[in-house]
Design a protein around this motif. Sequence first.
Motif, mmCIF file in Angstrom:
data_model
loop_
_atom_site.group_PDB
_atom_site.id
_atom_site.type_symbol
_atom_site.label_atom_id
_atom_site.label_comp_id
_atom_site.label_asym_id
_atom_site.label_seq_id
_atom_site.Cartn_x
_atom_site.Cartn_y
_atom_site.Cartn_z
ATOM 1 N N HIS A 76 0.862 -1.184 0.000
ATOM 2 C CA HIS A 76 0.000 0.000 0.000
ATOM 3 C C HIS A 76 0.893 1.227 0.000
ATOM 4 O O HIS A 76 2.140 1.110 -0.023
ATOM 5 N N TRP A 99 -8.743 6.156 -3.579
ATOM 6 C CA TRP A 99 -7.773 5.151 -4.004
ATOM 7 C C TRP A 99 -6.511 5.747 -4.644
ATOM 8 O O TRP A 99 -5.580 4.994 -4.943
ATOM 9 N N VAL A 197 -7.386 -3.301 -8.227
ATOM 10 C CA VAL A 197 -7.740 -2.960 -6.844
ATOM 11 C C VAL A 197 -9.170 -3.405 -6.530
ATOM 12 O O VAL A 197 -9.443 -3.936 -5.450
ATOM 13 N N SER A 201 -8.001 -6.103 -3.817
ATOM 14 C CA SER A 201 -7.602 -5.407 -2.596
ATOM 15 C C SER A 201 -8.475 -5.807 -1.413
ATOM 16 O O SER A 201 -9.557 -6.381 -1.567
ATOM 17 N N PRO A 223 -7.819 0.896 0.961
ATOM 18 C CA PRO A 223 -7.567 -0.473 0.497
ATOM 19 C C PRO A 223 -6.081 -0.793 0.472
ATOM 20 O O PRO A 223 -5.234 0.115 0.435
ATOM 21 N N MET A 225 -3.162 -4.167 -0.857
ATOM 22 C CA MET A 225 -2.970 -5.440 -1.528
ATOM 23 C C MET A 225 -2.364 -6.431 -0.537
ATOM 24 O O MET A 225 -1.402 -6.099 0.170
ATOM 25 N N ASP A 230 -5.036 -12.736 -1.836
ATOM 26 C CA ASP A 230 -5.779 -12.384 -3.048
ATOM 27 C C ASP A 230 -5.752 -13.499 -4.097
ATOM 28 O O ASP A 230 -6.335 -13.358 -5.173
#
Length: 465
Positions: A76, A99, A197, A201, A223, A225, A230
């Motif tokens: 991030h 974002w 994202v 995310s 948000p 990662m 994921d």
Amino acid sequence: MATDAKRPKRENDSTRGSEDEPLHSFLLWCDKVSLKLSDKVYLSKEQTVAEYGMLAKEDIEQGHVLFSIPRNALLHQGTSKTKKVLEEGRGCLESSSGWVPLLLALMYEYTCAESHWKPYLSLWPDFRKLDHPMFWSKEERERLLKGTGIPEAVDTDLTNIQKEYNDTVLPFMRSHPELWDPERHSLELYQSLVAFVMAYSFQEPVEDEEEDDDDENEVPNPPMMVPMADMLNHVCNHNANLEYTPDCLKMVAVRPIRKGEEIFNTYGQMANWQLLHMYGFTEPFPTNSNDTADIKTSTVYTAAVQETQSEAEQHHLVEKWKMLCEMETVGEKGVFVFGKNGSLTDTELYTALKVLCMSKEEFKEFQANEGWEEDDGDEEDSKMAQALSFEGLPALAPDWKRLLHVAASLTMDQYLEDMDSDSRLLEEPGALAKLSPRERHALNVRLGQKSILHRLQQLTQHGTA
């Protein structure tokens, strides 16, 4: 919680015979950053519902930690090399999405050959494989998704993305040419990373403050990662869940998982139209228990107009609708939402139906009280929820049912194909196999919505004249 968490294996048993070099490099990176993977699971491209997935190597007990990710391995704006610049420019990076800092960090890290995150980001050499409807042609969206609400949502997304890029991102990049180059960090890449994202995310839940009960003022966390997390796919009946601790994030089995079973996380209670719009996939119809169908508030008004029989009644209806707008029960872009068991916006819908079906005298009294009525609290809420459930709909007053029936029928008319045509694609041998992935996803969305609307029509048809 029981756990046998270990660092990712360098041998092929973590990928079960895979010759996937990007995945192998990612697992080496996981080892380097102390991301711990249980020896009871492995990553694979085979026997999973999407390109990558995680499978159980042996039976797994409830509470087992499948993997844990240290917080310094999260990607991030606070962990990127662009951290200092983004912190200094925070004031000019504010946007409606919230974002922009993460997307700027991702653009830099994704295109930097020496990025610490390269082994992770290399798992996605082409973001268009995500196949969000924003990557479909406008003609394809209209042909396959008309009536679902997705084409309008995508048009809004694309407009907002372009405005955000031109008004906020581009000026910031030009002021920092040592980090970003508009030629390389283009609108096309920005749009692709927005999809990335959207699909991958995570947002850490805001900690509950016991003294503050006002959720409306709660600012959500930005948000981020989360490598490894994921890669898990979604179903509504999931078997794992992500937990947040001060030092790390943990994926934990929420029920026993059998050997060979895929590990599924959940993205929340998502209808198929939401899954397709935000993540680029759907659950097969009719397995998504969270499917919903929207009826626009304006459609209910149109249905009410059709029931009027004189100019005086139309004028009276305008007055009722104006008051509902002032009460914020309805709005220009508002919707009434139905799930598989009935209305999910029962308070608003109940109030709207009640006001729209009032006699002149009843509405006059309602106006005099400025819309205020005696409130029985939880008992009244329960009454409204029961009345607008599929179980309770048959007992509604005939004029209420008539409005709902007409509104549901008008909503059904927005689709290009009727429900029977879509149903035949599932029933005819070989018909489904001939559909492209996009056509199958669109079919799942349409049938999910139409089945709910069709049920609503059935339960309210005796209210029609």
